[in-house]
Scaffold this motif. Sequence first.
Motif, short mmCIF file in Angstrom:
data_model
loop_
_atom_site.label_atom_id
_atom_site.label_comp_id
_atom_site.label_asym_id
_atom_site.label_seq_id
_atom_site.Cartn_x
_atom_site.Cartn_y
_atom_site.Cartn_z
N CYS A 46 0.80 -1.22 0.00
CA CYS A 46 0.00 0.00 0.00
C CYS A 46 0.84 1.28 0.00
CB CYS A 46 -0.94 0.03 1.21
SG CYS A 46 -2.49 -0.78 0.80
N GLY A 47 0.41 2.23 -0.82
CA GLY A 47 1.08 3.51 -0.88
C GLY A 47 2.20 3.57 -1.90
N GLN A 48 2.56 2.42 -2.46
CA GLN A 48 3.66 2.42 -3.41
C GLN A 48 3.16 2.46 -4.85
OE1 GLN A 48 7.04 -0.30 -2.72
NE2 GLN A 48 5.64 -1.21 -1.22
N ALA A 49 4.00 2.99 -5.72
CA ALA A 49 3.69 3.00 -7.14
C ALA A 49 4.31 1.77 -7.81
CB ALA A 49 4.24 4.26 -7.79
N ILE A 50 3.59 1.26 -8.80
CA ILE A 50 4.14 0.20 -9.66
C ILE A 50 4.92 0.89 -10.77
CG2 ILE A 50 3.60 -1.72 -11.21
CD1 ILE A 50 0.96 -2.07 -9.62
N THR A 51 6.20 0.61 -10.85
CA THR A 51 7.02 1.31 -11.85
C THR A 51 7.00 0.61 -13.20
OG1 THR A 51 8.98 0.18 -11.01
CG2 THR A 51 8.52 2.36 -10.13
N CYS A 52 6.91 -0.72 -13.20
CA CYS A 52 6.79 -1.44 -14.47
C CYS A 52 6.42 -2.89 -14.20
CB CYS A 52 8.09 -1.37 -15.28
SG CYS A 52 9.49 -2.16 -14.48
N VAL A 53 6.07 -3.60 -15.25
CA VAL A 53 5.74 -5.03 -15.14
C VAL A 53 6.67 -5.79 -16.06
CG1 VAL A 53 3.91 -6.77 -15.28
CG2 VAL A 53 3.32 -4.39 -14.78
N LEU A 60 5.46 -13.24 -13.51
CA LEU A 60 5.27 -11.81 -13.72
C LEU A 60 5.90 -11.09 -12.54
CD1 LEU A 60 1.58 -11.87 -14.95
CD2 LEU A 60 3.56 -11.11 -16.29
N LEU A 61 6.62 -10.01 -12.84
CA LEU A 61 7.30 -9.24 -11.79
C LEU A 61 6.77 -7.82 -11.80
CD1 LEU A 61 9.48 -11.42 -13.09
CD2 LEU A 61 11.01 -10.31 -11.47
N PHE A 62 6.06 -7.47 -10.75
CA PHE A 62 5.56 -6.11 -10.60
C PHE A 62 6.57 -5.35 -9.77
CE2 PHE A 62 1.32 -6.66 -12.35
CZ PHE A 62 1.17 -8.03 -12.30
N ARG A 63 7.23 -4.40 -10.42
CA ARG A 63 8.27 -3.64 -9.72
C ARG A 63 7.65 -2.49 -8.97
NH1 ARG A 63 12.64 -7.06 -9.86
NH2 ARG A 63 13.24 -7.56 -12.01
N LEU A 64 7.91 -2.44 -7.66
CA LEU A 64 7.45 -1.32 -6.83
C LEU A 64 8.67 -0.67 -6.21
CD1 LEU A 64 5.13 -3.87 -6.33
CD2 LEU A 64 3.98 -1.82 -5.51
N GLN A 65 8.43 0.42 -5.50
CA GLN A 65 9.57 1.16 -4.96
C GLN A 65 10.38 0.30 -3.98
OE1 GLN A 65 6.58 3.84 -4.20
NE2 GLN A 65 7.30 5.49 -5.55
N ALA A 66 9.69 -0.43 -3.11
CA ALA A 66 10.39 -1.16 -2.04
C ALA A 66 10.75 -2.59 -2.41
CB ALA A 66 9.54 -1.14 -0.76
N GLY A 67 10.29 -3.03 -3.58
CA GLY A 67 10.59 -4.41 -3.94
C GLY A 67 9.75 -4.88 -5.10
#
Length: 270
Positions: A46-53, A60-67
């Motif tokens: 919660c609160g993080q943005a998804i930067t790319c998939v 599938l790898l959903f890249r977020l700020q913390a991991g």
Amino acid sequence: MPELPEVETTRRGLEPHCRGRHVVGVVVRQGRLRWPVPDDLDALLCGQAITCVERRAKYLLFRLQAGTLLVHLGMSGSLRVVEQVAPVLTHDHIDLQLDSGQALRYHDPRRFGSVHWIATGAAHPLLRGLGPEPLSTAFDGQRMHQLARGRRTPIKNFIMDAKVVVGIGNIYANEALFLAGIRPDRAAGRVALARYQRLAEKIKQVLTNAIDQGGTTLRDFVGGDGKPGYFAQQLYVYGREGAPCKHCQRPLHACRLGQRSSVYCVTCQR
DNA sequence: CGCTGACCCTGACGGC
DNA sequence: TGCCGTCAGGGTCAGC
């Protein structure tokens, strides 16, 4: 459902809806998948943005700020973008609610799929030791020939081994071996380099064609039509036991290798 | 290390 | 109509 082409098609379909969006809520209705879903998934995302998939093998790898959120669809899983208010169906196990009013909805009747969290900088055992992507230049006939030395396992099992190459599922293992003219039960160590080079070409060809078809017929899958587009493509052997070979017209044979159905032509494949 | 079979789970389908 | 066995696109793991 998902072989590599459908996972890649899913990735391409999801990314425009995910990129730059923030996760504002997580709903886990069923956390018992192949492995337990992290019970603090809400706090992790919660609160993080998804930067790319991204995609690696069938993950599938959903890249977020913390991991990274790692998702595998197993045999029967699918991921769709839906309006958050869309009615929840049986086996809709997880929602990631986005700040767009939409949700990433994970659906998986058989629950062979899985969801994992990888903190930035951490490694994950499921990704360790994976072989090359079949559509990359790191994968070729030489590599297979080298790794197959001395191996007596059937070549079909061999090319479905993720340490050799990732992403070859049962359908495309059968299809590629037919196109390469190799019997699926032949010992991996008893196939010559030139035939491995032909097999590598056919693997790349069949996967590329399937991705192209998936990209066409799955155009609107994000909205709700989850029909796998690549079923529309012409299959030469998979699911065609007893039917005539499309090259020589003789009936196709079937056997089981590694508990998976295998179909081939005794005349065209040696 | 290499290989085989069990197993995780639900649903569809064919035979009786 | 219902019950039962079999099979399904994946992957890990224990055991030999």
